[in-house]
Scaffold this active site. Structure first.
Site, PDB file in Angstrom:
ATOM      1  N   ASP A  29      10.038 -18.923 -61.593  1.00 52.44           N
ATOM      2  CA  ASP A  29      10.336 -17.646 -60.963  1.00 52.44           C
ATOM      3  C   ASP A  29       9.128 -17.239 -60.116  1.00 52.44           C
ATOM      4  OD1 ASP A  29      13.150 -16.816 -62.085  1.00 52.44           O
ATOM      5  OD2 ASP A  29      12.081 -17.868 -63.665  1.00 52.44           O
ATOM      6  N   ARG A  32       5.516 -19.542 -58.917  1.00 53.10           N
ATOM      7  CA  ARG A  32       5.329 -20.438 -57.774  1.00 53.10           C
ATOM      8  C   ARG A  32       4.386 -19.834 -56.741  1.00 53.10           C
ATOM      9  NH1 ARG A  32       8.256 -24.844 -54.871  1.00 53.10           N
ATOM     10  NH2 ARG A  32       7.947 -24.552 -52.654  1.00 53.10           N
ATOM     11  N   HIS A  37       2.535 -25.409 -55.768  1.00 46.46           N
ATOM     12  CA  HIS A  37       3.769 -26.145 -56.034  1.00 46.46           C
ATOM     13  C   HIS A  37       3.605 -27.599 -55.605  1.00 46.46           C
ATOM     14  CE1 HIS A  37       3.825 -24.144 -52.076  1.00 46.46           C
ATOM     15  NE2 HIS A  37       4.200 -25.335 -51.656  1.00 46.46           N
ATOM     16  N   LYS A  52      22.731 -18.866 -56.335  1.00 44.17           N
ATOM     17  CA  LYS A  52      22.297 -19.595 -55.133  1.00 44.17           C
ATOM     18  C   LYS A  52      22.744 -21.051 -55.135  1.00 44.17           C
ATOM     19  CE  LYS A  52      19.534 -16.412 -53.210  1.00 44.17           C
ATOM     20  NZ  LYS A  52      18.121 -16.281 -53.512  1.00 44.17           N
ATOM     21  N   CYS A  70      10.234 -26.802 -64.114  1.00 48.38           N
ATOM     22  CA  CYS A  70       9.712 -25.436 -64.166  1.00 48.38           C
ATOM     23  C   CYS A  70       8.257 -25.580 -64.570  1.00 48.38           C
ATOM     24  CB  CYS A  70      10.535 -24.555 -65.096  1.00 48.38           C
ATOM     25  SG  CYS A  70      10.692 -25.181 -66.774  1.00 48.38           S
ATOM     26  N   GLN A  74      10.714 -27.276 -70.227  1.00 47.62           N
ATOM     27  CA  GLN A  74      11.315 -27.241 -71.564  1.00 47.62           C
ATOM     28  C   GLN A  74      12.550 -26.360 -71.617  1.00 47.62           C
ATOM     29  OE1 GLN A  74       8.046 -26.381 -74.176  1.00 47.62           O
ATOM     30  NE2 GLN A  74       7.482 -28.535 -74.286  1.00 47.62           N
ATOM     31  N   CYS A 118       0.331 -28.168 -53.678  1.00 46.88           N
ATOM     32  CA  CYS A 118       0.371 -27.563 -52.351  1.00 46.88           C
ATOM     33  C   CYS A 118       0.322 -26.046 -52.503  1.00 46.88           C
ATOM     34  CB  CYS A 118       1.671 -27.995 -51.666  1.00 46.88           C
ATOM     35  SG  CYS A 118       1.909 -27.327 -50.015  1.00 46.88           S
ATOM     36  N   CYS A 120       0.739 -23.947 -49.753  1.00 51.26           N
ATOM     37  CA  CYS A 120       1.240 -23.339 -48.530  1.00 51.26           C
ATOM     38  C   CYS A 120       2.154 -22.178 -48.876  1.00 51.26           C
ATOM     39  CB  CYS A 120       1.996 -24.366 -47.675  1.00 51.26           C
ATOM     40  SG  CYS A 120       3.684 -24.684 -48.219  1.00 51.26           S
ATOM     41  N   CYS A 125       8.801 -25.262 -48.136  1.00 56.49           N
ATOM     42  CA  CYS A 125       7.521 -25.974 -48.032  1.00 56.49           C
ATOM     43  C   CYS A 125       7.690 -27.136 -47.066  1.00 56.49           C
ATOM     44  CB  CYS A 125       7.132 -26.513 -49.404  1.00 56.49           C
ATOM     45  SG  CYS A 125       5.691 -27.582 -49.356  1.00 56.49           S
TER      46      CYS A 125
HETATM   47 ZN    ZN Z   1       3.906 -26.270 -49.782  1.00 61.86          ZN
END
Ligand code: ZN
Length: 132
Positions: A29, A32, A37, A52, A70, A74, A118, A120, A125
């Site tokens: 959730d 991130r 990530h 979604k 995640c 788990q 990463c 960003c 991404c």
């Molecule tokens: Zn990224």
């Protein structure tokens, strides 16, 4: 005929990632945004994952392998992977998806093994292109 879901290790994911037909789906959730990530991963938060899910199906068009994760893989990772597998089963749509996988030990395991993270802020991404 239930679709089986298996686990992959971080090392296996590193080699899978070289293929163009794989998508990594991060279902964390809010974590991130501050923890970084896996480069190139899609973000579908577990909190509204089901709402979604049809967008996700669109996003992974042409991919045959999906890897969910995640933080620890788990609870949220496996549960979203299962929701997605059930959704595909019910939709009876030919999506071309062959394998639904879960990253063992999740993002936390990935990061603690020293694999690249990463940071960003692009959505989605853009992957490894600009990373150091
Ligand atoms: Zn990224």
């Amino acid at each position: 005929m239930a679709r089986s879901i298996s686990y992959v290790t971080g090392a296996q994911l590193v080699s899978l990632k070289r293929r163009p037909n794989i998508a990594i789906i991060d279902v964390r959730d809010d974590e991130r945004s501050h923890d970084g990530h896996i480069a190139g991963s899609l973000h579908y938060a577990s909190g509204n994952f089901y709402e979604k899910i049809s967008n996700l199906v669109q996003d992974v068009k042409g991919k045959d392998t999906l890897v969910f994760h995640c933080v620890l893989s788990q609870v949220r990772g496996p549960s979203c992977a299962r929701k997605f597998a059930n959704y595909l089963e019910e939709a009876k749509e030919d999506t071309g998806i062959k394998d639904i996988l879960i990253l063992e030990r999740g993002f936390s395991g990935w990061e603690s093994s020293g694999r690249p993270v990463c940071h960003c802020t692009s959505v989605p991404c853009k992957g490894e292109t600009g990373s150091a």
